[in-house]
Enzyme design. Structure first.
Site, PDB file in Angstrom:
ATOM      1  N   THR A 164       4.546 -20.909  61.128  1.00 21.49           N
ATOM      2  CA  THR A 164       5.558 -20.099  60.451  1.00 21.49           C
ATOM      3  C   THR A 164       5.293 -18.637  60.795  1.00 21.49           C
ATOM      4  O   THR A 164       4.301 -18.340  61.472  1.00 21.49           O
ATOM      5  CB  THR A 164       5.505 -20.292  58.922  1.00 21.49           C
ATOM      6  OG1 THR A 164       4.173 -20.031  58.487  1.00 21.49           O
ATOM      7  CG2 THR A 164       5.913 -21.702  58.515  1.00 21.49           C
ATOM      8  N   HIS A 186      -6.149 -24.059  64.725  1.00 25.53           N
ATOM      9  CA  HIS A 186      -6.891 -22.852  64.387  1.00 25.53           C
ATOM     10  C   HIS A 186      -8.323 -23.247  64.019  1.00 25.53           C
ATOM     11  O   HIS A 186      -8.531 -24.201  63.257  1.00 25.53           O
ATOM     12  CB  HIS A 186      -6.211 -22.142  63.204  1.00 25.53           C
ATOM     13  CG  HIS A 186      -6.919 -20.882  62.818  1.00 25.53           C
ATOM     14  ND1 HIS A 186      -6.808 -19.724  63.565  1.00 25.53           N
ATOM     15  CD2 HIS A 186      -7.773 -20.607  61.816  1.00 25.53           C
ATOM     16  CE1 HIS A 186      -7.562 -18.787  63.009  1.00 25.53           C
ATOM     17  NE2 HIS A 186      -8.155 -19.296  61.949  1.00 25.53           N
TER      18      HIS A 186
HETATM   19  C1  GRF Z   1      -9.643 -23.222  70.148  1.00 24.33           C
HETATM   20  O1  GRF Z   1     -10.803 -22.954  69.428  1.00 24.33           O
HETATM   21  C2  GRF Z   1      -8.439 -23.184  69.256  1.00 24.33           C
HETATM   22  O2  GRF Z   1      -8.700 -23.589  67.959  1.00 24.33           O
HETATM   23  C3  GRF Z   1      -8.070 -21.726  69.276  1.00 24.33           C
HETATM   24  O3  GRF Z   1      -8.334 -21.305  70.591  1.00 24.33           O
HETATM   25  C4  GRF Z   1      -9.331 -22.144  71.164  1.00 24.33           C
HETATM   26  C5  GRF Z   1      -8.760 -22.698  72.415  1.00 24.33           C
HETATM   27  O4  GRF Z   1      -9.695 -23.441  73.155  1.00 24.33           O
HETATM   28  N1  GRF Z   1      -6.710 -21.538  68.846  1.00 24.33           N
HETATM   29  P1  GRF Z   1      -9.225 -24.300  74.383  1.00 24.33           P
HETATM   30  O5  GRF Z   1      -8.474 -23.363  75.328  1.00 24.33           O
HETATM   31  O6  GRF Z   1      -8.352 -25.408  73.889  1.00 24.33           O
HETATM   32  O7  GRF Z   1     -10.497 -24.801  75.025  1.00 24.33           O
END
Ligand code: GRF
Length: 230
Positions: A150, A118
């Site tokens: 979770t 995240h």
């Molecule tokens: C990333 O910023 C990740 O943290 C979030 O969605 C984005 C995905 O980017 N959950 P990618 O597809 O891995 O380039």
């Protein structure tokens, strides 16, 4: 965490994506560099246009689409997804930009072996538009978090966080780029720890080699030492 694999077998991983796949690429690159002892069995996307599918194919990894729009509701999609995931017998399921909220059923099925990344220093800024919200809130530090999933969105035991400074001239995209660089470091690292059997979830916390894995975000000690692992 129970580990039923024979010691010689590699940790089997399935990655779920919805888009660009830059975190998937970081995982593939770490594998190819010999830094990540996993077998990446498959990449599954809920969107046919996800650029990450081509990244998987280029690396010789099975890449499949299960379009959520073909299902009546969230749980029937999740059941179809789980059925396909299970065909690969993964030890770990990695959410890498998978933009669907998963049902409680799916999350419970993979409890302790479902990871997410995240783009914020959780528990700050769960949900979407994290970089915009970090700038609006005027925080001095922002970053990324890898955690076990979770039922509550963007919560769950934290494995590793990486912090970046917020600079006065930052825009959401400049801040996102700085955070993404850290995502690409900490996601392979967290997966490596899991694959090596070094993570244990106790209560709401993750232990790495028996010690708390993620120090509080304000301690300034976020993952700095651990990042040298990779
Ligand atoms: C990333 O910023 C990740 O943290 C979030 O969605 C984005 C995905 O980017 N959950 P990618 O597809 O891995 O380039």
């Amino acid at each position: 965490m129970p580990d039923a694999r024979p010691p010689s077998a590699r940790c089997r991983v399935v990655v779920l994506i919805s888009g660009r796949g830059s975190n998937l690429q970081a995982i593939i690159d770490a594998m190819h560099a010999g830094n990540l002892p996993i077998e990446l069995c498959a990449v599954i996307s809920n969107r046919a246009q996800a650029a990450g599918l081509q990244r998987a194919r280029d690396a010789g990894i099975a890449a499949e689409v299960i379009n959520h729009q073909g299902y009546a509701d969230r749980e029937s999609f999740d059941r179809a997804l789980a059925a396909r995931v299970d065909d690969f017998h993964p030890d770990l399921i990695v959410l890498a930009g998978f933009m669907r909220v998963l049902s409680r059923w799916f999350i419970e099925r993979y409890r302790g072996r479902l990871m997410n990344i995240h783009p914020s220093l959780l528990p700050a800024f769960p949900g979407l538009s994290t970089h915009e919200r970090a700038l609006a809130a005027g925080v001095k530090e922002h970053g990324a978090t890898v955690h076990f999933v979770t039922a509550e969105v963007d919560s769950g035991p934290i494995i590793v966080r990486a912090a970046v400074p917020v600079l006065p001239a930052d825009t959401p995209s400049s801040l996102a780029a700085r955070v993404l660089e850290q995502e690409h470091r900490i996601y392979p690292l967290a997966i490596k720890w899991f694959a090596e059997g070094r993570l244990l979830v106790r209560g709401g916390d993750v232990l790495l080699d028996g010690k708390p894995a993620a120090p509080p975000a304000s301690s300034g000690g976020i993952a700095t030492k651990s990042l040298k692992d990779l």
